[in-house]
Design an enzyme around this catalytic site. Structure first.
Site, short mmCIF file in Angstrom:
data_model
loop_
_atom_site.label_atom_id
_atom_site.label_comp_id
_atom_site.label_asym_id
_atom_site.label_seq_id
_atom_site.Cartn_x
_atom_site.Cartn_y
_atom_site.Cartn_z
N SER A 1 0.82 -1.28 -0.03
CA SER A 1 -0.12 -0.16 0.20
C SER A 1 0.73 1.34 0.16
CB SER A 1 -0.81 0.18 1.18
OG SER A 1 -1.45 -1.08 1.57
N ASP B 1 6.39 2.76 7.22
CA ASP B 1 6.11 2.27 5.58
C ASP B 1 6.36 3.00 4.65
OD1 ASP B 1 5.36 -0.27 7.06
OD2 ASP B 1 3.15 0.04 6.26
C1 GLA Z 1 1.87 -1.79 9.56
C2 GLA Z 1 1.85 -0.14 9.54
C3 GLA Z 1 3.10 0.45 10.22
C4 GLA Z 1 3.51 -0.28 11.35
C5 GLA Z 1 3.76 -1.82 11.37
C6 GLA Z 1 3.74 -2.64 12.50
O1 GLA Z 1 2.98 -2.20 8.36
O2 GLA Z 1 1.52 0.42 8.18
O3 GLA Z 1 3.06 1.58 10.31
O4 GLA Z 1 2.56 -0.03 12.67
O5 GLA Z 1 2.18 -2.37 10.84
O6 GLA Z 1 5.11 -2.23 12.84
#
Ligand code: GLA
Length: 408
Positions: free
Chosen positions: A131, A175
């Protein structure tokens, strides 16, 4: 360059450019980002590609539109009217690029009438940040088409806003930061409170170690409420401990003051994982060739002399990975059966360590193993899945790669 050929097929003509944004794996620090803590992701070689161009007839009456297609969704072309665009108007995969257009405009960057063709070699639902990669590839494309030079730090904030406020998923900042700010050969140490970052040299191969990424094929989705529930539990734990966020707790004993056993376990994981990020960073920085280490800038004989130490450091990092998995499984309760089995099989076959990565409830496992054991680890995981009649896992290479960029 399959995004460019899709662009030609669907929209006719050549795209003005092609942009790539990578997915990520996270070496350490899970569910710490929205607690203002530390994370240590690295960008993958796999990612999302966006071929984009200004729409033919741009400026004609009828208003601006973002026209989207994707090789992974072959039957749809989505037209998003840009004037008056608001959260809730677009659903499904197109909400991510549409959200980016919305967040860019909200931040004062104009979005042109554009056509965007998407392609991806990241498995969706594998917890590898497809995403964020989709958001970041679209974002680079749209800002370049508009002729805007937006600082990377702002691009991170805008893409995150698209996900939080337009798509409606309350994720942290890891991310988008990984996709936009990582460097090849490095893991990215990000302080999610100050947003300060540092590139930490990360080259397991030089120490005879290898990373293996295992898509367990149990699909992960962040929109089912469990992620938001964990986040709320962490906020409640911080409130009861009288701190602005769990990042402020550095002494693990403090967490034991929480009466509620669930909140205590959640906080225990977050505080310990923050600590583990810093331990992994210290181990990586102690390696020969890492700046500040005794072997830095030394010749290859010095590097060779340090390789025994490097093997030890990677062994230690492996131990921390497995410890983090146990914490995510038992205290944070976000693991899933396929991940637990993959981790156990990897360890039994000689991996130095392994853990689930990402938000959890499905997705991928990252294993660190001596290069010589890699085949055995892969075979052991495959057999363990076959014995249970589970869908065969998918193995992906995980070489720390560069952040999002223009390809053409
Ligand atoms: C997902 C979310 C991130 C983070 C991870 C867990 O990837 O998008 O922001 O919180 O989970 O570390």
């Amino acid at each position: 360059m399959r995004a460019a050929s899709l662009f030609r097929e669907r929209f006719g003509g050549e795209p003005d450019g092609v942009w790539l944004a990578p997915g990520r794996a996270n070496l350490m620090g899970e569910h710490t980002d929205y607690n203002d803590g530390f994370v240590l992701p690295f960008a993958l070689g796999q990612g999302v590609t966006a071929a984009a161009g200004i729409a033919a007839g741009s400026g004609s009456p009828g208003g601006r539109r973002l026209t989207l297609c994707s090789r992974q969704e072959p039957d749809t072309v989505v037209e998003v009217p840009l004037d008056g665009l608001a959260p809730g108007q677009v659903t499904g995969w197109a909400a991510y690029p549409a959200g980016v257009a919305w967040a860019l405009e909200a931040a004062g960057y104009p979005v042109p009438d554009a056509c965007v063709a998407i392609d991806s070699d990241l498995p969706v639902g594998a917890g590898l940040s497809s995403s964020a990669a989709l958001e970041c590839a679209t974002e680079l494309a749209l800002t370049a088409l508009a002729g805007c030079d937006v600082p990377r730090a702002d691009l991170v904030t805008i893409a995150r806003r698209a996900e939080n406020e337009f798509v409606g998923v309350p994720t942290g900042v890891m991310d988008q930061s990984a996709s936009l700010r990582c460097q090849a050969g490095h893991a990215l140490l990000l302080d999610c409170r100050s947003l300060e970052l540092a590139q930490v040299p990360f080259d397991p191969g030089a120490a005879g170690a290898a990373l293996l990424l295992v898509n367990t094929r149990a699909r992960h989705s962040l929109s089912d409420g469990e992620y938001g529930r964990r986040r709320a539990e962490c906020e409640e734990a911080a409130r009861r401990l009288g701190v602005p966020s769990l990042r402020s707790i550095t002494d693990p004993a403090e967490v034991e003051r929480l009466d509620d056993p669930v909140l205590r376990r959640r906080a225990r994981h977050v505080v310990a994982d923050d600590q583990r990020v810093l331990e992994v960073v210290a181990l990586l920085r102690s390696l020969p060739g890492s700046s500040g280490s005794p072997g830095a800038a030394a010749g290859s004989s010095a590097a060779a002399a340090g390789s025994a130490g490097a093997a030890g450091a990677y062994g230690e990092i492996g131990r921390l990975l497995s410890q983090a998995h146990a914490s995510l499984r038992d205290d944070f309760e976000v693991s899933w059966p396929e991940a637990d089995v993959a981790v156990e099989a990897a360890l039994a076959a000689g991996a130095a360590g392994a853990r689930m990565i990402g938000g959890g409830f499905g997705g991928s496992v990252l294993a660190l193993a001596p290069s010589a054991s890699l085949d055995a680890v892969r075979d052991a995981i495959t057999s363990a899945f076959a014995e249970r009649a589970w869908t065969a896992p998918e193995f992906l290479s995980a070489t720390p790669a560069d952040a999002a960029r223009r390809l053409v």
